[in-house]
Scaffold this active site. Structure first.
Site, PDB file in Angstrom:
ATOM      1  N   ARG A 101     -10.159 -20.777  52.425  1.00 31.10           N
ATOM      2  CA  ARG A 101     -10.042 -20.576  53.871  1.00 31.10           C
ATOM      3  C   ARG A 101      -8.690 -21.100  54.339  1.00 31.10           C
ATOM      4  O   ARG A 101      -7.910 -21.636  53.549  1.00 31.10           O
ATOM      5  CB  ARG A 101     -11.154 -21.347  54.588  1.00 31.10           C
ATOM      6  CG  ARG A 101     -11.167 -22.830  54.197  1.00 31.10           C
ATOM      7  CD  ARG A 101     -12.056 -23.671  55.053  1.00 31.10           C
ATOM      8  NE  ARG A 101     -12.255 -25.009  54.514  1.00 31.10           N
ATOM      9  CZ  ARG A 101     -11.405 -26.014  54.617  1.00 31.10           C
ATOM     10  NH1 ARG A 101     -10.238 -25.825  55.231  1.00 31.10           N
ATOM     11  NH2 ARG A 101     -11.675 -27.204  54.113  1.00 31.10           N
ATOM     12  N   LYS A 143     -18.197 -26.420  42.079  1.00 31.16           N
ATOM     13  CA  LYS A 143     -17.138 -27.206  41.454  1.00 31.16           C
ATOM     14  C   LYS A 143     -17.149 -27.095  39.926  1.00 31.16           C
ATOM     15  O   LYS A 143     -16.099 -27.101  39.284  1.00 31.16           O
ATOM     16  CB  LYS A 143     -17.250 -28.678  41.876  1.00 31.16           C
ATOM     17  CG  LYS A 143     -17.133 -28.898  43.377  1.00 31.16           C
ATOM     18  CD  LYS A 143     -15.784 -28.455  43.915  1.00 31.16           C
ATOM     19  CE  LYS A 143     -15.616 -28.762  45.390  1.00 31.16           C
ATOM     20  NZ  LYS A 143     -16.448 -27.927  46.280  1.00 31.16           N
ATOM     21  N   HIS A 146     -12.346 -39.692  52.332  1.00 32.59           N
ATOM     22  CA  HIS A 146     -11.940 -38.507  51.575  1.00 32.59           C
ATOM     23  C   HIS A 146     -11.587 -37.327  52.481  1.00 32.59           C
ATOM     24  O   HIS A 146     -11.562 -36.187  52.037  1.00 32.59           O
ATOM     25  CB  HIS A 146     -13.029 -38.085  50.583  1.00 32.59           C
ATOM     26  CG  HIS A 146     -13.416 -39.168  49.615  1.00 32.59           C
ATOM     27  ND1 HIS A 146     -12.618 -39.546  48.555  1.00 32.59           N
ATOM     28  CD2 HIS A 146     -14.509 -39.977  49.563  1.00 32.59           C
ATOM     29  CE1 HIS A 146     -13.197 -40.520  47.885  1.00 32.59           C
ATOM     30  NE2 HIS A 146     -14.341 -40.814  48.475  1.00 32.59           N
ATOM     31  N   GLU A 180     -16.551 -36.913  36.207  1.00 25.80           N
ATOM     32  CA  GLU A 180     -15.144 -36.754  35.852  1.00 25.80           C
ATOM     33  C   GLU A 180     -14.436 -38.103  35.948  1.00 25.80           C
ATOM     34  O   GLU A 180     -14.900 -39.035  36.606  1.00 25.80           O
ATOM     35  CB  GLU A 180     -14.449 -35.714  36.732  1.00 25.80           C
ATOM     36  CG  GLU A 180     -14.229 -36.116  38.155  1.00 25.80           C
ATOM     37  CD  GLU A 180     -13.479 -35.054  38.954  1.00 25.80           C
ATOM     38  OE1 GLU A 180     -13.503 -33.878  38.558  1.00 25.80           O
ATOM     39  OE2 GLU A 180     -12.883 -35.409  39.983  1.00 25.80           O
TER      40      GLU A 180
END
Length: 495
Positions: free
Chosen positions: A294, A118, A237, A202
């Site tokens: 994917r 990430k 999530h 973040e």
């Protein structure tokens, strides 16, 4: 690379079956792999060949690279499709295929690695003018650094695993007092799930919408996007309901986000089908979140609005063919919705409810598609994701697609386990859905939709299905038999 003649699908359940169906259409032989727990599964019966790759636990079977590569060689497959989950975003599988002369139906190992990290992905986006959420460029090294960064960008913030996904290794931090514990928990979960304890910080967006863009890229450098999907309705999530196009989208925003998605794919020299995921705030600003390297679970809604078979396009690209269309040639046709039917109990925080599905009959009708992992009955093992099926509807408008979904969910008969069918039905009928008032906090904001439902008995479901077959001789969209209303309210008898 040449034409592919036999594909091993390194997966199970509904996605394995979905890939095999495209193989049938293209005249390509399909090879299934299965664990001992899946010996009697539908994807095993449907394939041209099948090979056992180990015991029930996925680490010993569907995640066992050595046994999968052995099955590839034993079967003589010249290509591998990873589906989603399991090894689909593991660079090791792509690399092993490359080294052994087997075509990997997916991106290069280098692209998987760069977008799977990430922090590296955020850095790539910065250099290619793709907006990212304010935060750190690298891993935080200690508590003091995390506190300094959080003070600078403002609380609340997210502590996120660098190698994360699916909500694992992620903690919301509302104040400096919570930071130490949040970092510790995020690192512990990240280490257990990914073997990588690096954490970055973040800014936390309060009420964002989750909007993603499907992209296709060939080996010659051409790249297009196939428009957007909105996936804001999630639990833990992880997505529950998706639609395309996004109800919040304008033509101007679509153009900017689509261009950013293409730049993101080109940043890592991407080849194949992939998804660029964004968060969109209340002001209409969008930020890169991650790239899924994917095929997505929700790809059918894109297939409906574009008329494309994304698995067929993946195979074409893997064979070395160029994209047969340009961006200007692509248009949106109508609206599509997908509801994921999990063996879960929505009233108990969507806890998995694995077990035997004793009766299973999917809905049919105009604009209705069901991708299911079992046929009239079957087991939902405790070892894997409890997804039973995906119900997808298409309509000329969002309203028509919604109405078709309501009817389809009412006509869907499942007995033996608790499922998300009823929850999805209540969402479709809610004012919040009709008005497209969506955010990633939708589930928490609407607890009234989390009603307790009994598990329908086999006898009740079978009787209901028999009645439906007798009364609904045309399309289920034209008939709403009384049993469906009573069953939805929790009664187990059709009398």
């Amino acid at each position: 690379m040449g034409r592919i003649s036999k594909i091993l699908i390194a997966n199970r359940g509904e996605i394995a079956l979905r890939i095999m169906r495209t193989c049938k259409v293209l005249g390509i032989r399909s090879v299934a792999i299965y664990s001992e727990a899946d010996r009697g599964s539908a994807h095993v019966a449907y394939a041209d060949e099948a090979y056992c790759v180990g015991p029930a636990r996925s680490v010993n079977s569907y995640l066992n690279l050595e046994r999968i590569m052995a099955a590839i060689h034993e079967s003589g497959a010249d290509a591998v499709h990873p589906g989603y989950g399991f090894l689909s975003e593991r660079a090791e599988l792509a690399q092993a295929c490359s080294e052994q002369g087997v075509i990997f139906i997916g991106p290069p190992a280098e692209a998987i690695s760069s977008m799977g990290d990430k922090m590296l992905a955020r850095q790539l986006m910065h250099t290619h003018d793709v907006p990212v959420i304010p935060g750190t460029e690298g891993a935080v090294t200690d508590l003091d650094e995390a506190l300094e960064i959080a003070d600078r960008i403002g609380y609340p913030v997210l502590a996120k695993a660098a190698a994360g996904g699916g909500g694992k290794g992620m903690r919301k931090v509302d104040s400096a007092q919570e930071m130490k514990q949040a970092l510790s928990r995020a690192q512990g979960e990240a280490g257990s799930a990914f073997g990588d304890t690096r954490i970055f910080i973040e800014k936390y967006l309060e009420t964002p919408r989750h909007v993603e863009f499907q992209i296709l890229a060939d080996a010659d450098g051409s790249c297009v996007h196939l428009f957007e999907r909105e996936c804001s309705i999630q639990r833990r999530h992880q997505k529950l309901i998706e639609e395309a196009p996004a109800a919040c989208m304008t033509e101007e925003l679509r153009a900017r986000m689509g261009a950013a998605a293409v730049r993101a794919a080109q940043a890592c020299n991407y080849v194949g089908a992939g998804t660029i995921e964004f968060l969109v705030d209340e002001a209409g600003k969008f930020y890169f979140m991650e790239m899924n390297t994917r095929l997505q679970v929700e790809h059918p809604v894109t297939e409906y609005i574009t008329g494309l078979d994304l698995v067929a396009e993946q195979i074409r690209i893997a064979e070395g063919k160029t994209l047969p269309f340009t961006q200007d040639a692509l248009t949106i046709n109508g609206h599509a919705i997908e509801c994921r039917i999990y063996a879960e109990d929505p009233a108990a925080n969507f806890i998995p409810n694995p077990g035997a599905v004793t009766f299973h009959q999917v809905p049919v009708g105009v604009g209705v598609r069901v991708d299911a992992g079992l046929q009239t009955e079957g087991d939902i093992p405790i070892h894997y994701d409890p997804l039973i099926s995906k119900v997808i509807t298409w309509g000329r408008t969002r309203e028509e697609a919604t109405q078709r979904m309501i009817f389809a969910l009412e006509d869907y008969c499942i007995a033996g386990v608790k499922t998300t069918r009823g929850y999805c039905h209540r969402v479709m009928e809610s004012a919040a859905w009709r008005d497209a008032r969506l955010s990633t906090h939708f589930v928490d904001e609407h607890p009234e939709l989390l009603a307790e439902e009994p598990v329908p008995s086999t006898e009740a479901a079978a009787a209901a299905a028999a009645l439906l077959q007798r009364q609904c001789t045309a399309s289920p969209l034209t008939d709403r038999s009384a049993w469906r209303t009573r069953w939805r309210k929790g009664q187990s008898s059709t009398r």
